[in-house]
Enzyme design. Structure first.
Site, mmCIF file in Angstrom:
data_model
loop_
_atom_site.group_PDB
_atom_site.id
_atom_site.type_symbol
_atom_site.label_atom_id
_atom_site.label_comp_id
_atom_site.label_asym_id
_atom_site.label_seq_id
_atom_site.Cartn_x
_atom_site.Cartn_y
_atom_site.Cartn_z
ATOM 1 N N PHE A 157 0.820 -1.220 0.000
ATOM 2 C CA PHE A 157 0.000 0.000 0.000
ATOM 3 C C PHE A 157 0.853 1.269 0.000
ATOM 4 C CE2 PHE A 157 -3.835 -2.104 2.401
ATOM 5 C CZ PHE A 157 -4.125 -2.844 1.268
ATOM 6 N N SER A 183 -5.653 -7.642 1.069
ATOM 7 C CA SER A 183 -4.275 -7.675 0.595
ATOM 8 C C SER A 183 -3.432 -8.521 1.543
ATOM 9 C CB SER A 183 -3.693 -6.261 0.537
ATOM 10 O OG SER A 183 -2.295 -6.318 0.314
ATOM 11 N N ASN A 209 -0.278 -8.147 1.921
ATOM 12 C CA ASN A 209 0.987 -7.444 2.141
ATOM 13 C C ASN A 209 0.973 -6.434 3.281
ATOM 14 O OD1 ASN A 209 2.196 -8.782 -0.097
ATOM 15 N ND2 ASN A 209 1.061 -7.411 -1.457
ATOM 16 N N THR A 210 -0.145 -6.340 3.993
ATOM 17 C CA THR A 210 -0.224 -5.529 5.212
ATOM 18 C C THR A 210 -0.485 -6.484 6.371
ATOM 19 O OG1 THR A 210 -1.021 -3.544 4.095
ATOM 20 C CG2 THR A 210 -1.487 -3.732 6.449
#
Length: 367
Positions: free
Chosen positions: A120, A191, A193-194
């Protein structure tokens, strides 16, 4: 129009993917800055027969650009010139953040896929809100006659440093800054990726979050802002059913299915397993996601009412792919990864091919 695969192989294939993306996107934006956008709008405009009604909005085409390409709303109008029926910007967080360390974007060319762990990276909701207002003005200025304006969707996520127990307040901050400029708002809780973000997909966490965002969006915009949630392909079918039932209970306008996957097994990968392992963690997108995206679409369409839109994304490369999703009940379809491999006239080919496929089913469309 088909020169791009050769151009990609010669120029971009050996370049860092994130740098290649930046250069390619700058080229698209330059077309608008130099005035070439007028010609592009003529060449790439979706045929009126592709107009679609969904989310209470009119779309020039059912095919749009998924979140992730334009994270900062710096080129919405330029992307619309290429023929996308909608452009979903983001993911945007309340606070500006640099994202994860580089390298964080990797190609799997033989699989027409990408692995990303971007995290993000964006300039924050406060900075991006005015850009969205400017994009609306540009698109309105470019509209002529009865041409339908492309729709601008806004995808929001959680700021990385904000703890999960404060996630709702964080999403509301983004909502206040962005909802007035959004044709629709998408809540990203999927997501990979967080850290911890996907924990928000549980019904206990998701229901109060969506209710709060929906109420605040309508309040600050002074109108109803269609609200959607974006879900992961890695959920079990029972979890998807729970979210679908929750979405109906909350009164959501739609569900976006699906985000990238953390899975690497069983997706028909043609890449060297060692190469895949070397790329490390992150979300996989592109053609390997096609089968699961279609499965989730079928599952959702068997649960949610026809009045609730389902936006299908994942593994969309050709007009036939888009047509298949529509035939399986999708109201709208999104693509992204294939754009990186097919180039700027990809969406034009999608729209032209989609019109031909629709005409075969209903010859009246070709008149």
């Amino acid at each position: 129009m088909r020169f791009y695969p050769t151009f990609f192989r010669v120029v971009f294939s050996g370049m860092d993917p994130e740098r290649a993306h930046r250069i390619g996107f700058d080229g698209i934006k330059a077309a608008r800055a130099t005035g070439a956008s007028r010609l592009l709008r003529v060449l790439c405009a979706p045929h009126p027969q592709l107009r679609t009604r969904a989310l209470g909005l009119d779309f020039p085409s059912p095919f749009g650009l998924a979140a992730g390409f334009d994270k900062g709303a710096t080129g919405v109008a330029a992307l619309a010139d290429l023929g996308f029926g909608h452009v979903e910007v983001g993911t945007i967080t309340a606070q500006a953040q640099p994202g994860n360390p580089r390298p964080r974007l990797f190609r799997l060319v033989r699989d027409r896929a990408v692995i990303n762990r971007m995290g993000f990276n964006n300039d924050g909701a406060g900075a991006i809100g005015p850009r969205l207002a400017a994009a609306h003005a540009d698109l309105e200025g470019a509209r002529s006659g009865r041409r339908v304006r492309p729709v601008i969707g806004v995808n929001i996520g959680k700021t990385k440093i904000v703890p999960l127990e404060e996630a709702t307040a964080d999403y509301l901050e983004s909502t206040r800054a962005l909802a007035p400029q959004a044709d629709y708002l998408a809540v990203n809780v999927s997501s990979p990726n967080t850290p911890g973000l996907r924990d928000l997909q549980t019904a206990q966490s998701l229901e109060p979050l969506l209710r709060a965002v929906g109420e605040e969006a309508d309040r600050v915009a002074g109108r109803h802002v269609p609200l959607l949630v974006k879900i992961a392909p890695d959920l079990e079918d029972e979890q998807i059913r729970e979210i679908a039932e929750l979405a109906e209970r909350v009164g959501l306008d739609g569900i976006i299915a699906v985000n990238t996957t953390i899975a690497r097994e069983g997706l028909g990968l043609r890449s060297d397993p060692a190469e895949v392992a070397e790329r490390g963690a992150g979300g996989l997108s592109g053609e390997p996601l096609r089968r699961r995206a279609l499965e989730v679409l079928d599952l959702l369409r068997g649960i949610v009412p026809e009045s609730m839109a389902v936006v299908s994304v994942g593994g969309v490369t050709t007009a036939q792919d888009v047509y298949e999703r529509l035939e399986h009940g999708a109201d709208l379809v999104q693509g992204y990864t294939a754009f990186l491999y097919e180039g700027p006239f990809w969406v034009r080919r999608i729209n032209r091919g989609l019109r031909r496929l629709m005409a075969r089913r209903d010859p009246r469309r070709s008149r």
